[in-house]
Design a protein around this motif. Sequence first.
Motif, mmCIF file in Angstrom:
data_model
loop_
_atom_site.group_PDB
_atom_site.id
_atom_site.type_symbol
_atom_site.label_atom_id
_atom_site.label_comp_id
_atom_site.label_asym_id
_atom_site.label_seq_id
_atom_site.Cartn_x
_atom_site.Cartn_y
_atom_site.Cartn_z
ATOM 1 N N ALA A 1 0.590 -1.285 -0.032
ATOM 2 C CA ALA A 1 0.148 0.064 -0.050
ATOM 3 C C ALA A 1 0.984 1.415 -0.189
ATOM 4 O O ALA A 1 1.890 1.382 0.630
ATOM 5 N N LEU A 2 0.335 2.334 -0.676
ATOM 6 C CA LEU A 2 1.171 3.369 -0.829
ATOM 7 C C LEU A 2 0.830 4.466 0.376
ATOM 8 O O LEU A 2 -0.009 4.253 1.109
ATOM 9 N N GLU A 3 1.950 5.078 0.749
ATOM 10 C CA GLU A 3 1.906 6.223 1.819
ATOM 11 C C GLU A 3 1.181 7.271 1.312
ATOM 12 O O GLU A 3 1.029 7.760 0.109
ATOM 13 N N GLU A 4 0.376 8.014 2.319
ATOM 14 C CA GLU A 4 -0.515 9.051 1.833
ATOM 15 C C GLU A 4 0.031 9.914 1.041
ATOM 16 O O GLU A 4 -0.538 10.596 -0.240
ATOM 17 N N PRO A 5 1.401 10.750 1.257
ATOM 18 C CA PRO A 5 2.119 11.704 0.221
ATOM 19 C C PRO A 5 1.976 11.077 -1.229
ATOM 20 O O PRO A 5 1.840 11.803 -2.154
ATOM 21 N N GLU A 6 2.544 9.822 -1.275
ATOM 22 C CA GLU A 6 2.873 9.048 -2.442
ATOM 23 C C GLU A 6 1.646 8.872 -3.102
ATOM 24 O O GLU A 6 1.278 9.161 -4.636
ATOM 25 N N LEU A 7 0.549 8.356 -2.385
ATOM 26 C CA LEU A 7 -0.759 8.118 -3.129
ATOM 27 C C LEU A 7 -1.274 9.376 -3.541
ATOM 28 O O LEU A 7 -1.937 9.227 -4.776
ATOM 29 N N ALA A 8 -1.112 10.445 -2.890
ATOM 30 C CA ALA A 8 -1.802 11.913 -3.496
ATOM 31 C C ALA A 8 -1.037 12.107 -4.736
ATOM 32 O O ALA A 8 -1.681 12.646 -5.739
ATOM 33 N N ARG A 9 0.177 11.983 -4.824
ATOM 34 C CA ARG A 9 1.004 12.373 -5.895
ATOM 35 C C ARG A 9 0.200 11.678 -7.328
ATOM 36 O O ARG A 9 0.380 12.057 -8.323
ATOM 37 N N VAL A 10 0.191 10.314 -6.852
ATOM 38 C CA VAL A 10 -0.217 9.510 -8.066
ATOM 39 C C VAL A 10 -1.784 10.049 -8.739
ATOM 40 O O VAL A 10 -2.116 10.044 -9.579
ATOM 41 N N VAL A 11 -2.567 10.110 -7.731
ATOM 42 C CA VAL A 11 -3.997 10.710 -7.922
ATOM 43 C C VAL A 11 -3.945 12.034 -8.675
ATOM 44 O O VAL A 11 -4.656 12.178 -9.681
ATOM 45 N N ILE A 12 -3.220 12.881 -8.369
ATOM 46 C CA ILE A 12 -3.041 14.173 -8.851
ATOM 47 C C ILE A 12 -2.412 14.097 -10.251
ATOM 48 O O ILE A 12 -2.996 14.518 -11.306
ATOM 49 N N ALA A 13 -1.599 12.889 -10.413
ATOM 50 C CA ALA A 13 -0.809 12.758 -11.732
ATOM 51 C C ALA A 13 -2.131 12.342 -12.811
ATOM 52 O O ALA A 13 -2.167 12.667 -13.838
ATOM 53 N N LEU A 14 -2.919 11.534 -12.415
ATOM 54 C CA LEU A 14 -3.875 10.782 -12.881
ATOM 55 C C LEU A 14 -5.119 11.708 -13.610
ATOM 56 O O LEU A 14 -5.715 11.727 -14.408
ATOM 57 N N ILE A 15 -5.356 12.587 -12.375
ATOM 58 C CA ILE A 15 -6.359 13.927 -12.855
ATOM 59 C C ILE A 15 -5.587 14.542 -13.813
ATOM 60 O O ILE A 15 -6.305 15.104 -14.718
ATOM 61 N N ASP A 16 -4.424 15.198 -13.574
ATOM 62 C CA ASP A 16 -3.914 15.721 -14.890
ATOM 63 C C ASP A 16 -3.826 15.346 -16.009
ATOM 64 O O ASP A 16 -4.047 16.218 -16.979
ATOM 65 N N ALA A 17 -3.764 14.039 -16.268
ATOM 66 C CA ALA A 17 -3.741 13.303 -17.692
ATOM 67 C C ALA A 17 -5.118 13.164 -18.175
ATOM 68 O O ALA A 17 -5.126 12.598 -19.333
ATOM 69 N N ALA A 18 -6.095 13.394 -17.285
ATOM 70 C CA ALA A 18 -7.561 12.982 -17.826
ATOM 71 C C ALA A 18 -7.829 14.045 -18.932
ATOM 72 O O ALA A 18 -7.385 15.104 -18.966
ATOM 73 N N SER A 19 -8.879 13.680 -19.651
ATOM 74 C CA SER A 19 -9.407 14.507 -20.528
ATOM 75 C C SER A 19 -10.140 15.667 -19.657
ATOM 76 O O SER A 19 -10.333 15.607 -18.697
ATOM 77 N N ALA A 20 -10.183 16.801 -20.418
ATOM 78 C CA ALA A 20 -10.810 18.077 -19.919
ATOM 79 C C ALA A 20 -12.146 17.694 -19.230
ATOM 80 O O ALA A 20 -12.642 17.911 -18.032
ATOM 81 N N ALA A 21 -12.935 16.902 -19.987
ATOM 82 C CA ALA A 21 -14.475 16.535 -19.680
ATOM 83 C C ALA A 21 -14.461 15.518 -18.270
ATOM 84 O O ALA A 21 -14.941 15.669 -17.339
ATOM 85 N N ASP A 22 -13.444 14.610 -18.357
ATOM 86 C CA ASP A 22 -13.479 13.618 -17.218
ATOM 87 C C ASP A 22 -12.685 14.320 -16.013
ATOM 88 O O ASP A 22 -13.172 14.277 -14.757
ATOM 89 N N ARG A 23 -11.761 15.246 -16.398
ATOM 90 C CA ARG A 23 -11.333 15.917 -14.930
ATOM 91 C C ARG A 23 -12.085 16.921 -14.474
ATOM 92 O O ARG A 23 -12.447 16.694 -13.270
#
Length: 289
Positions: A1-23
């Motif tokens: 399991a990822l630690e909270e700071p690392e998990l937050a970075r992964v989530v933010i990266a996924l949001i940034d990579a999403a399409s405008a509509a999905d984001r």
Amino acid sequence: ALEEPELARVVIALIDAASAADRNRLISDMHEAVQLADAIGDRAIRNVCQNDPKAVEHLSGLENPTERALWLYFAYPDKFEDGLEARYFDDRVMRASAKCFDLKHIGEVNRGEAARKALAAEISAFFLKREGCGKSVEVEFLDRWLEDSIQVTIYVEDLANNRPEFDDNGTFRRRRSHPAKELALVYFYKTGFAETVASGGKDYHEKLATLFAKHMLGVTLKPDAVKAETYKLGNLKNGLSVFEQATLGIESLRMKSLTFMPLDGGGGFLTIDAPGKDIHATADDWVEK
């Protein structure tokens, strides 16, 4: 399991990579869910879910209000909307502008369509006369299972405006909309009391309570305002012994909540609430289990 700071970075990266509509959809979902991710929202969630054993069981296994709000948002969207209505009332009833009335009547609430339309029509007429708005009115009912009460939430169409905004493509525009004013009343079956939250002053609260009694309870009356109790709490600054209640002018005392925390101040704390039974017996039961 990822630690909270690392998990937050992964989530933010996924949001940034999403399409405008999905984001945009994800961010709007997060804004919606976070409204119940605090102590008031947590109680609102339990208030609307208490009649659903499966939901209660699942909620009990989650660690904090944020997890419970997110789970309810996706698993029970209808109950989440109910939770938002409950939270609206719970947040505002603690303010000085809230009112309490004795309707002097204990009975079932008429939820029929005819009663709903009649209430909406009179609320509409009241707002049209007072503010020039209220052409459309929506009335919703909500069972609040924790305190055996019912909430009536009323949405009143406000005056139109041209709100500036950006659409999903980043285009600036002004869009005409009709915001909704919100007011609510909670009726307590066991006491016949009603609490109201509304903007506009004393007349708005009295009108809401009077029309609720007329259309939902079937009685015509002038509601009696219940004045809030006032207390002199200056002595609390120096501490208070609950065992000296006679000297304080207290006839009886019942503890409703106990909070336990480590003497070293670390490790968090545990709070036990017992609104319906002896708090010490409840604490003993918890410790024994």
